[in-house]
Scaffold this motif. Sequence first.
Motif, PDB file in Angstrom:
ATOM      1  N   GLY A  95       1.657 -21.888   4.531  1.00  8.51           N
ATOM      2  CA  GLY A  95       2.474 -21.571   3.369  1.00  8.51           C
ATOM      3  C   GLY A  95       3.169 -20.230   3.510  1.00  8.51           C
ATOM      4  N   ASP A  96       3.719 -19.751   2.404  1.00 10.89           N
ATOM      5  CA  ASP A  96       4.407 -18.464   2.369  1.00 10.89           C
ATOM      6  C   ASP A  96       3.368 -17.333   2.375  1.00 10.89           C
ATOM      7  N   ILE A  97       3.355 -16.542   3.422  1.00  8.72           N
ATOM      8  CA  ILE A  97       2.412 -15.429   3.538  1.00  8.72           C
ATOM      9  C   ILE A  97       2.775 -14.338   2.533  1.00  8.72           C
ATOM     10  N   GLY A  98       1.777 -13.832   1.821  1.00 14.01           N
ATOM     11  CA  GLY A  98       2.001 -12.795   0.820  1.00 14.01           C
ATOM     12  C   GLY A  98       1.536 -11.430   1.286  1.00 14.01           C
ATOM     13  N   LEU A  99       2.329 -10.402   0.969  1.00 12.87           N
ATOM     14  CA  LEU A  99       1.969  -9.003   1.202  1.00 12.87           C
ATOM     15  C   LEU A  99       1.930  -8.315  -0.154  1.00 12.87           C
ATOM     16  N   TYR A 100       0.777  -7.753  -0.530  1.00 16.47           N
ATOM     17  CA  TYR A 100       0.570  -7.225  -1.874  1.00 16.47           C
ATOM     18  C   TYR A 100       0.430  -5.710  -1.848  1.00 16.47           C
ATOM     19  N   SER A 101       0.871  -5.074  -2.920  1.00 19.41           N
ATOM     20  CA  SER A 101       0.676  -3.627  -3.044  1.00 19.41           C
ATOM     21  C   SER A 101       0.617  -3.238  -4.519  1.00 19.41           C
ATOM     22  N   LYS A 102      -0.134  -2.184  -4.779  1.00 23.00           N
ATOM     23  CA  LYS A 102      -0.344  -1.707  -6.140  1.00 23.00           C
ATOM     24  C   LYS A 102      -0.437  -0.183  -6.105  1.00 23.00           C
ATOM     25  N   PHE A 103       0.259   0.487  -7.034  1.00 25.56           N
ATOM     26  CA  PHE A 103       0.319   1.946  -7.052  1.00 25.56           C
ATOM     27  C   PHE A 103       0.020   2.445  -8.467  1.00 25.56           C
ATOM     28  N   ALA A 121      -0.327   0.553 -13.503  1.00 24.20           N
ATOM     29  CA  ALA A 121       0.012   0.477 -12.080  1.00 24.20           C
ATOM     30  C   ALA A 121       1.305  -0.309 -11.872  1.00 24.20           C
ATOM     31  N   LEU A 122       2.044   0.100 -10.861  1.00 27.36           N
ATOM     32  CA  LEU A 122       3.227  -0.617 -10.395  1.00 27.36           C
ATOM     33  C   LEU A 122       2.790  -1.621  -9.333  1.00 27.36           C
ATOM     34  N   VAL A 123       3.287  -2.855  -9.437  1.00 22.46           N
ATOM     35  CA  VAL A 123       2.925  -3.925  -8.512  1.00 22.46           C
ATOM     36  C   VAL A 123       4.168  -4.359  -7.748  1.00 22.46           C
ATOM     37  N   ILE A 124       4.081  -4.393  -6.432  1.00 22.32           N
ATOM     38  CA  ILE A 124       5.168  -4.896  -5.584  1.00 22.32           C
ATOM     39  C   ILE A 124       4.569  -5.881  -4.591  1.00 22.32           C
ATOM     40  N   ASN A 125       4.944  -7.159  -4.720  1.00 19.29           N
ATOM     41  CA  ASN A 125       4.456  -8.201  -3.823  1.00 19.29           C
ATOM     42  C   ASN A 125       5.633  -8.842  -3.103  1.00 19.29           C
ATOM     43  N   ILE A 126       5.468  -9.116  -1.828  1.00 14.24           N
ATOM     44  CA  ILE A 126       6.509  -9.741  -1.019  1.00 14.24           C
ATOM     45  C   ILE A 126       5.939 -11.020  -0.408  1.00 14.24           C
TER      46      ILE A 126
END
Length: 285
Positions: A95-103, A121-126
Amino acid sequence: MKNIFQALFVVLLISSFCYGVPPYMKNEIAIIPQKEKLTLSLEIIRYQRKLQNMSNYNILSVELEGDYTPNNFIEVGFGIPYLKILESSDSGIIGDIGLYSKFVILREIFSILDNFLLQNALVINIYLATGIKKEDSYRNIGLQKGLYFPISSGYADIEIGNTVSVVGTVFGISLFFSFNSVSSKIEPPLAFNVENDHLVLGSTLEGFVYYSEDLTIKLFSEITYFLPISERSKYLNILDIGGGVWGKVIDVFIIKVGYYQNFLIPIDIEKTYDSILMVELGTRF
């Protein structure tokens, strides 16, 4: 001095309960619990969906997940899913691989009858274009056709969101909002045209049932609404309501079980699902 010790006690107590990326299903929580921790887990999800004749079929997702917290303000993670339509002879797909981040952008401790930690927190997922595209995702199920889309889209997406959590010694609550920029064959991520995009609104409530040095148990309930921007949005008519149990054994092993039901009548059965059953097993280093 009393306030300093009280604040330290709250932080240590709350840290023992909380766990980060990914959260339960679709909602992020703002709490980043412990620095310099690596967690690897295997998440198994069964998506129940409808065929054109309104009979059911199931997609099994087996996802390897990991997250790392270099400090108490940053969390990064990944998810690599493998998908299989159970009723089809298909061998499955990546499937679509996810890259997650939280600040973390805000952290406060306050007292109102109990001691609480407030964190934003700010969330940025790709999501990478590693999955299969919609036109290639149809599979024969008898005389009908099921499909992997939109669980796998085959195009890169970006999710930008904000989450706020308030956690005490007995319960915690989180509110989550995100904008999902969905790309397509003719549209790159974050393009001005938002017809394919959608918003996510959600809330998670946690109740801490038991805590000791060797065992932590908490119950959770969750509601998630996918708000489409147009009829071309990736997801249509999804209002997930569900819950489950989360446990941690000797601060090393983690188990999570949840069930979610979509309470909206589908407009387009190719852009929704009926229910989700989820089990996750993890270990923390």
